[in-house]
Design a protein around this motif. Structure first.
Motif, PDB file in Angstrom:
ATOM      1  N   PRO A 102      37.938  39.827  44.392  1.00  0.00           N
ATOM      2  CA  PRO A 102      37.137  40.158  43.212  1.00  0.00           C
ATOM      3  C   PRO A 102      35.688  40.386  43.663  1.00  0.00           C
ATOM      4  N   GLN A 106      41.952  31.621  40.282  1.00  0.00           N
ATOM      5  CA  GLN A 106      42.429  30.443  41.013  1.00  0.00           C
ATOM      6  C   GLN A 106      43.221  29.509  40.095  1.00  0.00           C
ATOM      7  N   VAL A 163      40.801  29.798  47.700  1.00  0.00           N
ATOM      8  CA  VAL A 163      39.649  30.690  47.586  1.00  0.00           C
ATOM      9  C   VAL A 163      38.752  30.480  48.795  1.00  0.00           C
ATOM     10  N   LEU A 170      42.237  34.310  47.598  1.00  0.00           N
ATOM     11  CA  LEU A 170      41.116  35.024  47.005  1.00  0.00           C
ATOM     12  C   LEU A 170      39.921  34.961  47.943  1.00  0.00           C
ATOM     13  N   THR A 192      35.812  36.109  48.007  1.00  0.00           N
ATOM     14  CA  THR A 192      34.628  36.698  47.385  1.00  0.00           C
ATOM     15  C   THR A 192      33.407  36.167  48.109  1.00  0.00           C
ATOM     16  N   THR A 241      36.779  34.768  39.442  1.00  0.00           N
ATOM     17  CA  THR A 241      37.519  34.260  40.599  1.00  0.00           C
ATOM     18  C   THR A 241      38.086  32.873  40.306  1.00  0.00           C
TER      19      THR A 241
END
Length: 315
Positions: free
Chosen positions: A154, A32, A39, A6, A8, A28
């Motif tokens: 995201p 996770q 992340v 991920l 962001t 987010t």
């Protein structure tokens, strides 16, 4: 399924976050937890220097406060890496150069509205935000694991142009550069109406993570746009306009019980439930979220921040 990570981020333009800022990080963190994946969180301190004209001193103050707020969302420290661009730029730079060579000045001007009179840093920044979309920007984090090649991003809908550009050029970078996938987040409505968004520069526009219960109560009761009828009689006859009612829309984002939310919508929409009842529910829900965040924030020490920002394997 295939491994993914991920990605962001946050631009540290202010020291205080509002609920609109918090929402993408909450989502987010949820992803996770569900998928047990790494992340990476990019702090675009360089962007605020180039676009906002903030001093490095202002940005550093905002950066530290924002990172604490992000950590307080509850991310897994063993699988989360938070970095400021000015500190991690050396690792990003090879991919930044690869991206810059494939994107022309006219494309950047057309996509982002950059003008010839703007500074040259603004022209190249799109490549900096694009670079974390590719796993090779994190050789230590992912230990050059070629399986960890796909990024899921995201992000707020306003970030879409950056990642459309990124997806358009990904195939030209090589077979290891997979197109990132994006999940868009709606703007959280400002108190003045669902067609506006919260702004850190306008305190009465939203609910901030530093707000007390009294702050939240005052803002919702006195500043949150209501969709209720102008009089009690009209409200009972016609019901509330749920599309413009800010308190109801906030519950859509933060109320966990779907059945309760549906009941509120049905009763409020028919005029059975009144606006102050809905506003009180919203106050209680938002205070629970903000107070919980404030409690967790007290536990974020310099050592905790250092752990999240250290460059180490997180797979």
């Amino acid at each position: 399924g295939k491994p993914f990570y991920l990605y962001t981020g946050r631009g540290p333009s202010s020291s205080t976050l509002h609920l609109g800022h918090l929402l993408p990080f909450m989502f987010t963190k949820y992803l996770q937890d569900v998928f047990d994946v790494p992340v990476v969180i990019q702090m675009t301190d360089d962007e605020k220097f180039l676009f906002r004209g903030l001093s490095f001193e202002e940005i550093q103050k905002n950066l530290e406060a924002n990172i604490k707020d992000i950590i307080a969302c509850g991310f897994n420290p063993k699988k989360t890496f938070i970095f400021a661009n000015t500190g991690y730029i050396g690792h990003l730079y090879p991919n930044i150069l690869r991206i810059e060579r494939l994107v022309t000045n006219s494309q950047v001007q057309g996509i982002f509205g950059i003008k010839p009179s703007d500074n040259i840093g603004q022209t190249m920044f799109a490549a900096v935000q694009a670079a974390p979309s590719f796993h090779s920007s994190f050789p230590i984090l992912f230990q050059n694991d070629r399986q960890m090649r796909r990024a899921l991003i995201p992000a707020g809908i306003d970030q879409d142009p950056f990642f459309r550009m990124t997806r358009d050029i990904a195939h030209r970078l090589g077979p290891d550069y997979l197109k990132p996938a994006i999940i868009h987040s709606k703007f959280f409505p400002a108190l003045q109406g669902s067609n506006t968004k919260m702004s850190a520069s306008i305190p009465k526009s939203g609910i901030f993570l530093t707000d007390t219960f009294q702050d939240i109560e005052n803002k919702i009761k006195h500043h949150a746009m209501s969709g209720a009828g102008a009089t009690r009689k009209i409200h009972r006859e016609l019901g509330a306009n749920l599309e413009v009612d800010v308190s109801y829309q906030m519950l859509r984002f933060f109320l966990d019980e779907d059945d309760v939310f549906e009941r509120i919508g049905e009763e409020y929409g028919k005029g059975i439930m009144g606006t102050m009842e809905v506003k009180q529910m919203t106050i209680d829900v938002l205070h629970r979220i903000v107070k919980g965040h404030q409690d967790r924030l007290k536990e974020i020490t310099p050592d905790v921040m250092a752990e999240f920002m250290s460059i180490r394997p997180i797979t």
